[in-house]
Design a protein around this motif. Structure first.
Motif, PDB file in Angstrom:
ATOM      1  N   ALA A 216      11.714  -5.096  -9.934  1.00 37.62           N
ATOM      2  CA  ALA A 216       9.787  -4.741  -9.334  1.00 37.62           C
ATOM      3  C   ALA A 216      10.732  -4.913  -8.342  1.00 37.62           C
ATOM      4  CB  ALA A 216       9.794  -6.146  -9.133  1.00 37.62           C
ATOM      5  N   PRO A 217       9.068  -4.303  -6.735  1.00 35.79           N
ATOM      6  CA  PRO A 217       9.700  -3.672  -5.503  1.00 35.79           C
ATOM      7  C   PRO A 217       9.896  -5.376  -4.726  1.00 35.79           C
ATOM      8  CG  PRO A 217       7.294  -3.165  -6.326  1.00 35.79           C
ATOM      9  CD  PRO A 217       8.553  -3.858  -7.724  1.00 35.79           C
ATOM     10  N   PHE A 218       8.792  -6.041  -5.846  1.00 37.58           N
ATOM     11  CA  PHE A 218       8.566  -7.674  -4.624  1.00 37.58           C
ATOM     12  C   PHE A 218       9.223  -9.035  -5.245  1.00 37.58           C
ATOM     13  CE2 PHE A 218       5.489  -4.176  -3.275  1.00 37.58           C
ATOM     14  CZ  PHE A 218       5.827  -4.250  -2.232  1.00 37.58           C
ATOM     15  N   ILE A 219       9.442  -9.876  -5.001  1.00 37.49           N
ATOM     16  CA  ILE A 219       9.773 -10.929  -4.908  1.00 37.49           C
ATOM     17  C   ILE A 219       8.646 -11.855  -4.257  1.00 37.49           C
ATOM     18  CG2 ILE A 219      11.261 -13.210  -5.343  1.00 37.49           C
ATOM     19  CD1 ILE A 219      13.651 -10.997  -4.581  1.00 37.49           C
ATOM     20  N   MET A 220       7.380 -13.223  -4.939  1.00 36.19           N
ATOM     21  CA  MET A 220       6.969 -14.516  -4.449  1.00 36.19           C
ATOM     22  C   MET A 220       7.701 -15.737  -5.305  1.00 36.19           C
ATOM     23  SD  MET A 220       3.756 -14.072  -3.811  1.00 36.19           S
ATOM     24  CE  MET A 220       2.734 -15.507  -3.776  1.00 36.19           C
ATOM     25  N   VAL A 221       7.909 -15.632  -3.193  1.00 35.20           N
ATOM     26  CA  VAL A 221       8.402 -17.527  -4.164  1.00 35.20           C
ATOM     27  C   VAL A 221       7.345 -18.469  -3.687  1.00 35.20           C
ATOM     28  CG1 VAL A 221      11.003 -17.100  -3.285  1.00 35.20           C
ATOM     29  CG2 VAL A 221       9.272 -17.275  -1.757  1.00 35.20           C
ATOM     30  N   SER A 222       7.462 -19.033  -4.871  1.00 30.31           N
ATOM     31  CA  SER A 222       5.836 -19.974  -4.254  1.00 30.31           C
ATOM     32  C   SER A 222       6.391 -21.799  -4.170  1.00 30.31           C
ATOM     33  CB  SER A 222       5.648 -19.970  -6.110  1.00 30.31           C
ATOM     34  OG  SER A 222       4.277 -21.144  -6.013  1.00 30.31           O
TER      35      SER A 222
ATOM     36  N   ARG B  49       0.321  -1.353   0.284  1.00 30.70           N
ATOM     37  CA  ARG B  49       0.201   0.107   0.013  1.00 30.70           C
ATOM     38  C   ARG B  49       1.119   1.609   0.000  1.00 30.70           C
ATOM     39  NH1 ARG B  49      -3.958  -1.640   4.865  1.00 30.70           N
ATOM     40  NH2 ARG B  49      -2.004  -3.116   4.973  1.00 30.70           N
ATOM     41  N   LYS B  50       2.081   1.656   0.571  1.00 33.35           N
ATOM     42  CA  LYS B  50       3.029   2.384   0.824  1.00 33.35           C
ATOM     43  C   LYS B  50       3.805   2.477  -0.322  1.00 33.35           C
ATOM     44  CE  LYS B  50       3.121   1.618   5.725  1.00 33.35           C
ATOM     45  NZ  LYS B  50       4.196   1.394   6.502  1.00 33.35           N
ATOM     46  N   THR B  51       3.979   2.178  -1.606  1.00 29.32           N
ATOM     47  CA  THR B  51       4.372   1.535  -2.639  1.00 29.32           C
ATOM     48  C   THR B  51       4.183   2.024  -4.058  1.00 29.32           C
ATOM     49  OG1 THR B  51       5.468  -0.618  -2.098  1.00 29.32           O
ATOM     50  CG2 THR B  51       5.397  -0.123  -4.287  1.00 29.32           C
ATOM     51  N   ASP B  52       5.374   2.884  -4.863  1.00 27.94           N
ATOM     52  CA  ASP B  52       4.844   3.995  -5.547  1.00 27.94           C
ATOM     53  C   ASP B  52       4.966   2.673  -6.752  1.00 27.94           C
ATOM     54  OD1 ASP B  52       4.518   5.251  -7.477  1.00 27.94           O
ATOM     55  OD2 ASP B  52       6.321   7.002  -7.071  1.00 27.94           O
ATOM     56  N   PHE B  53       4.162   1.991  -7.650  1.00 24.20           N
ATOM     57  CA  PHE B  53       4.590   1.282  -8.570  1.00 24.20           C
ATOM     58  C   PHE B  53       4.914   1.761  -9.697  1.00 24.20           C
ATOM     59  CE2 PHE B  53       2.503  -1.269  -5.820  1.00 24.20           C
ATOM     60  CZ  PHE B  53       2.983  -2.956  -5.446  1.00 24.20           C
ATOM     61  N   SER B  54       4.907   2.925 -10.326  1.00 24.53           N
ATOM     62  CA  SER B  54       5.643   4.154 -10.825  1.00 24.53           C
ATOM     63  C   SER B  54       6.948   4.423 -10.912  1.00 24.53           C
ATOM     64  CB  SER B  54       4.749   4.749 -11.387  1.00 24.53           C
ATOM     65  OG  SER B  54       5.724   6.421 -10.305  1.00 24.53           O
ATOM     66  N   ARG B  55       7.932   3.739 -10.276  1.00 20.19           N
ATOM     67  CA  ARG B  55       9.035   3.267 -10.543  1.00 20.19           C
ATOM     68  C   ARG B  55       9.740   2.283 -11.058  1.00 20.19           C
ATOM     69  NH1 ARG B  55      11.017   3.617  -4.598  1.00 20.19           N
ATOM     70  NH2 ARG B  55      12.911   4.338  -5.524  1.00 20.19           N
ATOM     71  N   TYR B  56       9.344   1.460 -10.795  1.00 23.91           N
ATOM     72  CA  TYR B  56       9.653  -0.116 -11.354  1.00 23.91           C
ATOM     73  C   TYR B  56       9.147  -0.738 -12.524  1.00 23.91           C
ATOM     74  CZ  TYR B  56      10.379  -0.252  -6.379  1.00 23.91           C
ATOM     75  OH  TYR B  56      11.222   0.537  -4.921  1.00 23.91           O
ATOM     76  N   PRO B  57       9.397  -1.188 -13.582  1.00 23.28           N
ATOM     77  CA  PRO B  57       9.103  -1.264 -15.035  1.00 23.28           C
ATOM     78  C   PRO B  57       7.866  -2.629 -14.099  1.00 23.28           C
ATOM     79  CG  PRO B  57      11.771  -1.692 -14.650  1.00 23.28           C
ATOM     80  CD  PRO B  57      11.441  -1.369 -13.898  1.00 23.28           C
ATOM     81  N   TYR B  58       8.104  -3.661 -13.626  1.00 20.81           N
ATOM     82  CA  TYR B  58       6.988  -4.937 -13.055  1.00 20.81           C
ATOM     83  C   TYR B  58       6.913  -4.336 -11.334  1.00 20.81           C
ATOM     84  CZ  TYR B  58       8.847  -5.914 -17.454  1.00 20.81           C
ATOM     85  OH  TYR B  58       9.661  -6.452 -18.765  1.00 20.81           O
ATOM     86  N   SER B  59       5.830  -4.900 -11.423  1.00 26.00           N
ATOM     87  CA  SER B  59       4.955  -5.158 -10.158  1.00 26.00           C
ATOM     88  C   SER B  59       5.293  -5.998  -8.984  1.00 26.00           C
ATOM     89  CB  SER B  59       3.402  -5.671 -10.306  1.00 26.00           C
ATOM     90  OG  SER B  59       2.690  -6.616 -10.738  1.00 26.00           O
ATOM     91  N   LEU B  60       5.532  -6.975  -9.433  1.00 27.82           N
ATOM     92  CA  LEU B  60       6.094  -8.222  -8.807  1.00 27.82           C
ATOM     93  C   LEU B  60       6.624  -9.739  -9.420  1.00 27.82           C
ATOM     94  CD1 LEU B  60       4.290 -10.170  -6.222  1.00 27.82           C
ATOM     95  CD2 LEU B  60       4.781 -11.576  -8.162  1.00 27.82           C
ATOM     96  N   LEU B  61       7.572  -9.844  -8.488  1.00 31.03           N
ATOM     97  CA  LEU B  61       8.823 -11.390  -9.650  1.00 31.03           C
ATOM     98  C   LEU B  61       9.166 -12.507  -9.021  1.00 31.03           C
ATOM     99  CD1 LEU B  61      11.376 -11.844 -10.917  1.00 31.03           C
ATOM    100  CD2 LEU B  61      12.964 -11.397  -9.284  1.00 31.03           C
ATOM    101  N   LEU B  62       7.699 -13.395 -10.011  1.00 31.39           N
ATOM    102  CA  LEU B  62       7.499 -14.855  -9.295  1.00 31.39           C
ATOM    103  C   LEU B  62       8.687 -15.560  -9.479  1.00 31.39           C
ATOM    104  CD1 LEU B  62       6.171 -17.192  -8.100  1.00 31.39           C
ATOM    105  CD2 LEU B  62       4.962 -17.174 -10.595  1.00 31.39           C
TER     106      LEU B  62
END
Length: 327
Positions: free
Chosen positions: A200-206, A154-167
């Motif tokens: 991306a500002p977030f990493i998702m590990v699955s 909720r605090k992230t400015d996603f416009s600063r990154y090419p992608y929203s998340l890295l899975l």
């Protein structure tokens, strides 16, 4: 035992009709709307409420039967090498275990109105005695393992990154007792490199408690530990999906999180793994249709040998009733 545990087809038909008739009140209409809005029993657009409700209720009753068939009767699940029953059903002593399951459930059914829950509780007890509580492990994620990252979204400015998340896709260990495989380490390093490069500002590990059979380790949790303790990625940048058991559900579960955690819907995410794994992702549509009945993502460009773009599709919210360890 199997006949006693399961819903009969005539019982399912009767209960579906009763349930539909008893949800026509004002309260019931509110329930119907919430159910259809959830999209969890397939897309509701163009469907009538009665039709959608009947489909949902029938699917859940038949899903209870499926669990009983697999984890009491020894029916082969979709992936027998990782998800099969824990017992030798030809051993005479196994019948005593089933008798104990029946006695335990009946202790909880003290009133006639609770009889509806007999098959449900039987299915849950069978999952428990088979040590198959995967579907509930680490829940609720938003309040536990994913809490810091969820709050950071909720605090992230996603416009600063090419992608929203890295899975980052896992690579299950081959040896029992091994928390994380060499492949898992290397893919975590790929993810950390992309994160520190600002992709991306977030990493998702699955990855769930999958390989090898009956492993005590949850792949996503071990990869999160490696990212934090070895590679220096902050916890608030890491989300986990501890339930996925296949590449199809790696993408599906991540799509669900992208849709429900507040990520921008107009922005691509990316998925990284080994070259052959990303090759498989790009050619996985037929497998998704065969195993899930829908494609839970939309692919974009392949930006490197080991990274491809994707976006979530609303179909990813649909429950998969014949995968009780990760529906």
């Amino acid at each position: 035992f199997m006949d006693a545990f399961k819903w009969k087809q005539e019982e399912i038909d009767l209960l579906v009709n009763i349930f539909a008739a008893n949800t026509k009140s004002q309260t019931g209409q509110s329930f119907r709307k919430r159910l259809m809005d959830s999209q969890t029993y397939g897309l509701s657009q163009g469907k009538k409420a009665d039709e959608y409700l009947a489909r949902a209720f029938r699917q859940d009753l038949e899903a209870m039967n499926y669990v009983i068939d697999v984890y009491a009767g020894g029916r082969k699940p979709n992936y027998p090498r990782i998800d099969s029953i824990s017992f030798n059903i030809t051993n005479k002593s196994y019948l005593y275990l089933l008798k104990d399951v029946a006695q335990d459930v009946l202790k909880d059914v003290q009133q006639p109105k609770l009889a509806f829950y007999e098959s449900l509780w039987t299915a849950v007890r069978l999952l428990e005695v088979n040590e198959r509580w995967d579907v509930a492990q680490l829940e609720p994620l938003m309040e536990l393992e994913n809490k810091k990252a969820y709050e950071a979204i909720r605090k992230t400015d996603f416009s600063r990154y090419p992608y929203s998340l890295l899975l980052t896709l896992g690579a299950g260990p081959d040896q029992y007792g091994q928390p994380i495989s060499p492949g898992g380490m290397l893919r975590s390093r790929m993810a950390a490199r992309s994160y520190f490069d600002g992709l991306a500002p977030f990493i998702m590990v699955s990855g769930g408690r999958v390989h090898p059979y009956k492993t005590p380790y949850i792949e996503a949790l071990e990869m999160k530990k490696y990212l934090m303790q070895v590679l220096g990625v902050p916890e608030e940048a890491i989300l986990i999906d501890p339930h996925a058991r296949h590449t199809t559900t790696n993408l599906r579960n991540t799509s669900r999180i992208l849709l429900t955690y507040g990520f921008p819907q107009d922005k691509f995410a990316i998925v990284n793994s080994s070259v052959p794994h990303i090759d498989a992702v790009q050619n996985m549509a037929d497998r998704c249709m065969r195993e899930l009945g829908y494609i839970p993502y939309e692919l974009g460009k392949r930006i490197s040998d080991v990274i491809v773009e994707f976006k979530p599709r609303i179909e990813s919210l649909t429950i998969d009733p014949d995968e009780p360890l990760d529906p």
